[in-house]
Design an enzyme around this catalytic site. Structure first.
Site, PDB file in Angstrom:
ATOM      1  N   ASP A  93      23.490  37.676  37.286  1.00  0.00           N
ATOM      2  CA  ASP A  93      23.980  38.960  36.760  1.00  0.00           C
ATOM      3  C   ASP A  93      24.273  38.909  35.261  1.00  0.00           C
ATOM      4  O   ASP A  93      25.137  39.641  34.785  1.00  0.00           O
ATOM      5  CB  ASP A  93      25.239  39.380  37.530  1.00  0.00           C
ATOM      6  N   ASP A 103      24.865  34.403  41.045  1.00  0.00           N
ATOM      7  CA  ASP A 103      24.819  35.870  41.108  1.00  0.00           C
ATOM      8  C   ASP A 103      23.649  36.501  40.346  1.00  0.00           C
ATOM      9  O   ASP A 103      23.308  37.657  40.598  1.00  0.00           O
ATOM     10  CB  ASP A 103      26.114  36.477  40.551  1.00  0.00           C
ATOM     11  N   ARG A 149      30.201  39.839  44.216  1.00  0.00           N
ATOM     12  CA  ARG A 149      31.327  40.773  44.162  1.00  0.00           C
ATOM     13  C   ARG A 149      30.972  42.006  43.350  1.00  0.00           C
ATOM     14  O   ARG A 149      31.325  43.120  43.699  1.00  0.00           O
ATOM     15  CB  ARG A 149      32.530  40.085  43.506  1.00  0.00           C
ATOM     16  N   ASP A 184      29.447  35.053  34.017  1.00  0.00           N
ATOM     17  CA  ASP A 184      29.876  36.030  33.005  1.00  0.00           C
ATOM     18  C   ASP A 184      31.294  35.779  32.486  1.00  0.00           C
ATOM     19  O   ASP A 184      31.540  35.842  31.285  1.00  0.00           O
ATOM     20  CB  ASP A 184      29.700  37.470  33.518  1.00  0.00           C
ATOM     21  N   THR A 203      25.201  30.563  37.404  1.00  0.00           N
ATOM     22  CA  THR A 203      25.845  31.351  38.464  1.00  0.00           C
ATOM     23  C   THR A 203      24.788  31.736  39.493  1.00  0.00           C
ATOM     24  O   THR A 203      23.653  32.046  39.123  1.00  0.00           O
ATOM     25  CB  THR A 203      26.504  32.640  37.915  1.00  0.00           C
ATOM     26  N   GLY A 228      32.501  29.662  39.056  1.00  0.00           N
ATOM     27  CA  GLY A 228      31.935  29.221  40.339  1.00  0.00           C
ATOM     28  C   GLY A 228      30.791  28.246  40.089  1.00  0.00           C
ATOM     29  O   GLY A 228      29.952  28.496  39.229  1.00  0.00           O
ATOM     30  N   ARG A 249      38.888  27.895  37.412  1.00  0.00           N
ATOM     31  CA  ARG A 249      39.128  29.176  36.745  1.00  0.00           C
ATOM     32  C   ARG A 249      40.526  29.042  36.139  1.00  0.00           C
ATOM     33  O   ARG A 249      41.504  29.000  36.857  1.00  0.00           O
ATOM     34  CB  ARG A 249      39.024  30.328  37.749  1.00  0.00           C
TER      35      ARG A 249
HETATM   36  O1  F6P Z   1      30.384  34.257  40.761  1.00  0.00           O
HETATM   37  C1  F6P Z   1      29.903  33.424  41.733  1.00  0.00           C
HETATM   38  C2  F6P Z   1      30.512  33.707  43.067  1.00  0.00           C
HETATM   39  O2  F6P Z   1      29.910  32.839  43.990  1.00  0.00           O
HETATM   40  C3  F6P Z   1      30.438  35.159  43.539  1.00  0.00           C
HETATM   41  O3  F6P Z   1      29.219  35.529  44.096  1.00  0.00           O
HETATM   42  C4  F6P Z   1      31.572  35.204  44.528  1.00  0.00           C
HETATM   43  O4  F6P Z   1      32.042  36.501  44.685  1.00  0.00           O
HETATM   44  C5  F6P Z   1      32.597  34.331  43.894  1.00  0.00           C
HETATM   45  O5  F6P Z   1      31.895  33.424  43.059  1.00  0.00           O
HETATM   46  C6  F6P Z   1      33.473  33.564  44.852  1.00  0.00           C
HETATM   47  O6  F6P Z   1      34.420  32.869  44.112  1.00  0.00           O
HETATM   48  P1  F6P Z   1      35.387  31.766  44.697  1.00  0.00           P
HETATM   49  O7  F6P Z   1      34.596  30.499  44.872  1.00  0.00           O
HETATM   50  O8  F6P Z   1      36.449  31.624  43.684  1.00  0.00           O
HETATM   51  O9  F6P Z   1      35.867  32.258  46.017  1.00  0.00           O
END
Ligand code: F6P
Length: 321
Positions: A131, A129, A173, A104, A127, A12, A73
Site C-alpha cells: 500500500d 499490504d 486494515r 507506511d 510490508t 509489521g 512499533r
Molecule cells: O501492516 C501490516 C499488517 O500485517 C496489516 O496488514 C495488519 O493489519 C497489521 O499489520 C497487524 O499488525 P499487528 O502485527 O501489530 O497485529
C-alpha cells in the site's frame, strides 16, 4: 561519500526483510562503508541498541521470514523528544545515513526524522499490504499472497464438499490489495475491501438465487480485515441466506514463511540500489518497483499520498467471478 550508515526494520515484519538487510549490509561493505544494524526498529534507535555488522552477520538469512534485526512499533519515537534522542544516537556513532525497511507508518517516521533532525534517510517498502504510493510492489507482498492462495485452495475443497459459503478474512486494515489480488487469483465470487462499499443484503440475495438455480456448489468470499470481520459477515450471511456458512481468519500466518523467489530477488535489488544511493549522497527517497522497474519515489510523496487499488483489477475480479 557517506562512510557509515545504519539499517533497521520497522513496523509489521514481512518476508524478504532479511534478504533486503543482507543486500544493504553486503553492498555497503563492498562499497567501503561501515554499517550498523539497529535492533527492534525505532525503539532500538531511541535506546541506542545497535551493533556493527559484517558480511557474515547476514549469512544464512536470505531464506528466512521475519527479521533478524527484530521490529517494534515505538511509542517513544512518536514524540519529538524520542526522535531527537534517536538522531543523537546516530550522530554519536558517526552514522551519516539510515536505511529504514518498513511500511507506511515506518516511512512516515523516517520522514519526520529527516525533517526535524536532518538525518539522511532512504526507505525500502517492507510490508505485506502493498500500500505504498508510487510503486506497485512491496517486499513480502508476494509471499503473503501465495500463503493466502494456499489457504483459499484448501478452503475451496471443503466448501465445495459441503455446499457451504466460505468467508476468508485476510490482512489489510486500510488496504484491500491482498484481498483483491488473492480473491481474483483464487476465483472468489465476492471480494470485500475497505476502499469499496458493499451491500450484504444484495450479496445474500445473489447467493440465494445462485443456489436456487443450482449455478454454484459453493461460494467463496474474501474479505480484507478493514472491510469487516469474517465471523460477523458469516453469521449475517447464514442468517440472510439460510445457507451453511463457515468463516476463517488467517491472521498472522500471512506474515510468516520463507520468502518467494520474487520477494528475494526484489528485496535484494532494492536493498542494493538503496544502499548505493545512500552512500553516494542521496536521501529522502524510497526505492520501489513500478511496472517491473526499480524506481525512486520522493519520501514525502510516498508517505502523504494514498495508493489506490487498480480499478482494472477491481473490474476484472467482478467480471470473471
Ligand atoms: O501492516 C501490516 C499488517 O500485517 C496489516 O496488514 C495488519 O493489519 C497489521 O499489520 C497487524 O499488525 P499487528 O502485527 O501489530 O497485529
Amino acid at each position: 561519500m557517506r562512510k557509515t550508515i545504519a539499517v533497521m526494520t520497522s513496523g509489521g515484519d514481512s518476508p524478504g526483510m532479511n534478504a533486503a538487510t543482507r543486500a544493504v549490509v553486503r553492498t555497503a561493505i563492498s562499497g567501503g562503508a561501515r554499517v550498523f544494524g539497529i535492533y527492534n526498529g525505532y525503539q532500538g534507535l531511541v535506546e541506542n541498541d545497535m551493533f556493527e555488522m559484517n558480511k557474515r552477520s547476514v549469512s544464512d538469512i536470505i531464506q528466512r521470514g521475519g527479521t533478524i534485526l527484530g521490529t517494534a512499533r515505538s511509542q517513544e519515537f512518536m514524540t519529538p523528544e524520542g526522535r531527537a534522542k534517536a538522531a543523537e544516537n546516530l550522530r554519536e556513532r558517526g552514522i551519516e545515513g539510515l536505511i529504514v525497511i518498513g511500511g507506511d507508518g515506518s516511512l512516515r517516521g523516517a520522514q519526520q526524522l529527516a525533517d526535524e533532525q536532518n538525518v539522511a534517510v532512504v526507505g525500502l517498502p517492507g510490508t505485506i499490504d502493498n500500500d505504498i504510493w508510487g510503486m506497485d510492489y512491496t517486499i513480502g507482498s508476494d509471499t503473503a499472497a501465495n500463503t493466502i492462495i494456499d489457504a483459499i485452495n484448501k478452503l475451496r475443497d471443503t466448501a465445495s464438499a459441503h455446499r457451504r459459503i466460505a468467508v476468508l478474512e485476510v490482512m489489510g486494515r486500510h488496504s484491500g490489495w491482498l484481498a483483491l489480488i488473492t480473491g481474483m487469483s483464487g476465483g472468489a465470487e465476492y471480494i470485500l475491501v475497505p476502499e469499496e462499499l458493499y451491500d450484504l443484503n444484495e450479496i445474500a440475495a445473489e447467493i440465494r438465487s445462485m443456489y436456487e438455480e443450482n449455478q454454484k456448489r459453493y461460494v467463496l468470499i474474501v474479505v480484507a480485515e478493514g472491510a469487516g470481520s469474517a465471523i460477523e459477515i458469516g453469521i449475517r450471511l447464514e442468517d440472510k441466506t439460510g445457507i451453511e456458512t463457515r468463516a476463517s481468519v488467517l491472521g498472522h500466518i500471512q506474515r510468516g514463511g520463507s520468502p518467494t523467489v520474487m520477494d528475494r530477488v526484489r528485496a535484494s535489488s532494492l536493498g542494493e540500489q538503496a544502499t548505493l544511493a545512500l552512500i553516494s549522497g542521496v536521501s529522502n527517497v524510497v526505492y520501489g518497483v513500478q511496472h517491473g522497474r526499480i524506481v525512486n519515489v520522493n519520501l514525502y510523496d510516498a508517505v502523504t499520498k494514498k495508493k489506490q487499488l487498480d480499478p482494472e483489477y477491481i473490474r476484472m475480479a467482478k467480471a470473471l467471478a
